[in-house]
Design a protein around this motif. Structure first.
Motif, PDB file in Angstrom:
ATOM      1  N   LYS A 361      89.375 -36.265  37.845  1.00 56.91           N
ATOM      2  CA  LYS A 361      90.588 -35.454  38.044  1.00 56.91           C
ATOM      3  C   LYS A 361      90.623 -34.293  37.063  1.00 56.91           C
ATOM      4  CE  LYS A 361      94.439 -37.836  38.543  1.00 56.91           C
ATOM      5  NZ  LYS A 361      95.429 -38.936  38.314  1.00 56.91           N
ATOM      6  N   ARG A 364      88.304 -31.635  38.306  1.00 54.60           N
ATOM      7  CA  ARG A 364      88.806 -30.958  39.507  1.00 54.60           C
ATOM      8  C   ARG A 364      90.035 -30.099  39.221  1.00 54.60           C
ATOM      9  NH1 ARG A 364      88.624 -36.708  42.380  1.00 54.60           N
ATOM     10  NH2 ARG A 364      86.412 -36.800  42.979  1.00 54.60           N
ATOM     11  N   LYS A 366      92.921 -31.299  38.340  1.00 49.14           N
ATOM     12  CA  LYS A 366      94.122 -32.023  38.747  1.00 49.14           C
ATOM     13  C   LYS A 366      94.889 -32.578  37.549  1.00 49.14           C
ATOM     14  CE  LYS A 366      93.093 -31.650  43.134  1.00 49.14           C
ATOM     15  NZ  LYS A 366      93.902 -30.783  44.041  1.00 49.14           N
ATOM     16  N   THR A 367      94.215 -32.609  36.390  1.00 56.61           N
ATOM     17  CA  THR A 367      94.808 -33.148  35.169  1.00 56.61           C
ATOM     18  C   THR A 367      94.545 -32.172  34.034  1.00 56.61           C
ATOM     19  OG1 THR A 367      94.479 -35.441  35.861  1.00 56.61           O
ATOM     20  CG2 THR A 367      94.752 -35.061  33.508  1.00 56.61           C
ATOM     21  N   GLU A 380      99.464 -34.770  34.618  1.00 59.22           N
ATOM     22  CA  GLU A 380      99.173 -34.437  36.025  1.00 59.22           C
ATOM     23  C   GLU A 380      99.614 -33.003  36.287  1.00 59.22           C
ATOM     24  OE1 GLU A 380      97.892 -36.210  38.546  1.00 59.22           O
ATOM     25  OE2 GLU A 380      97.571 -38.104  37.482  1.00 59.22           O
TER      26      GLU A 380
END
Length: 381
Positions: A361, A364, A366-367, A380
């Motif tokens: 994540k 990507r 995402k985090t 997040e």
């Protein structure tokens, strides 16, 4: 000291009634290829004993039967060398097993903690280490030496009880089970001579040099095993490198090498080395070994690896797990370069739940990581 087969059989029969036993071995391997087993220490919750495998009146068959008894948990600390000895002498791997060093890493006691440190931190007891460098082949052994040997299994009972309880309370028992499956695999100990060259430092790169090194290392491995002597006593690593670079095709050429003792080229071993060189060079080029060139890391992988290191440290501090149990630097580099396709343990099983999923994540986008209240945390996006 148990010195007869009948005593050992009676002891193993009693130990087989326990749900777990603690085990340790003392051995010497400075002058041999295979470790020479000198003592076996065992303990149940009710008793502890020392077995003398050097006794002429003792056959280890009852001990091996106990090691194969699946109803008894065998508890070791840093089990690999003990298991290697049992596998070599008894052609079996104890099952089931519990390694307190691995369990301690899962429980947050750091990477590869020593037995005496783990005992002190869990029980408060201090082990007298003055007998650590004993020549365990010598007989008779002193009471002090026997007490030292016995302490390796008596304190282990309390360590095991504490670690097992903590693992069950934290729901981490299956984490250790996955590591024990590796220790119980015969492939962990059944090392092939043809792979011996991979343990050498890779100073060479050309296929024909690697081919010679592979053949010479395999010959040395077989010779050392057959003669039961250390590898360096057969042929030193520096000699293997020089032979691989110079590729002597006859005894005279071998004798001119700097690392070869005068006259050795005319010995049976010298002739065997020359034969191995010629065999290696006779291989078709496409059959010669090659080193895999490291793939070019994608742009940004180095920075991503640094982020993953921070995430790993944050994760291990949060869950109280040693970083080594989850991933090493090479694993992080592979995750940074290959993402989901990285073939690493950190992206499998409980490690993925704990760290791997969060790592992907992060890669990507995402985090995010932020520093707040004196600690790093994942957020997040």
């Amino acid at each position: 000291m148990i010195t007869t087969t009948s005593e050992l059989a009676a002891t193993c029969e009693r130990l087989s009634q326990s749900d777990h036993i603690t085990i340790d071995t003392e051995f010497i391997r400075e002058t041999t290829f295979w470790p020479e087993l000198c003592l076996i220490q065992m303990a149940s919750p009710d008793e502890a004993m020392i077995v003398d495998p050097l006794s002429d009146d003792l056959d280890l068959a009852p001990f091996f039967s106990l090691m194969a008894d699946s109803s008894v948990m065998k508890v070791f600390h840093a089990a690999r060398q003990d298991l290697e000895i049992i596998y070599h002498l008894g052609s079996l791997i104890p099952h089931p097993i519990f390694d307190t060093q691995v369990a301690a890493m899962v429980c947050g006691f750091g990477d590869s903690i020593s037995y005496d440190q783990l005992v002190q931190r869990t029980t408060g007891a201090r082990i007298d280490k003055s007998s650590r460098f004993t020549d365990w082949r010598r007989r008779p052994l002193s009471e002090k030496q026997l007490d030292y040997a016995l302490a390796d299994v008596t304190h282990l009972r309390d360590v095991y009880a504490m670690l097992r309880q903590r693992l069950e309370e934290d729901g981490r028992a299956h984490w250790v089970k996955e590591e024990m499956d590796i220790l119980e695999s015969p492939s962990t100990y059944d090392l092939h001579p043809e792979d011996a060259w991979k343990r050498l430092r890779m100073r060479l790169r050309k296929p024909h040099e690697l081919s010679v090194m592979k053949h010479i290392a395999a010959w040395r491995e077989r010779e050392a095993r057959e003669r039961n002597v250390p590898r360096s006593r057969v042929l030193k690593d520096d000699s293997i490198y020089e032979i691989a670079q110079q590729q002597p095709k006859d005894p005279e050429a071998l004798g001119r090498l700097r690392t070869i003792s005068k006259g050795w080229e005319r010995s049976q071993s010298g002739r065997a080395v020359v034969d191995a060189v010629n065999e290696a060079l006779a291989l078709p080029k496409h059959e010669m070994p090659r080193l895999q060139r490291p793939a070019q890391s994608p742009e940004g992988a180095a920075a991503a690896t640094e982020l993953l290191k921070v995430l790993l440290k944050m994760t291990t501090e949060k869950y109280g797990v040693a970083p080594k149990v989850i991933a090493n630097s090479e694993d992080l580099e592979r995750i940074a370069a290959d993402g989901e396709d990285a073939e690493v343990e950190a992206l499998k099983g409980w490690r993925r739940e704990l760290f791997g999923e969060e790592a992907l994540k992060l890669l990507r986008g995402k985090t995010a990581l932020r520093f707040v209240d004196r600690k790093v945390e994942a957020v997040e996006l």
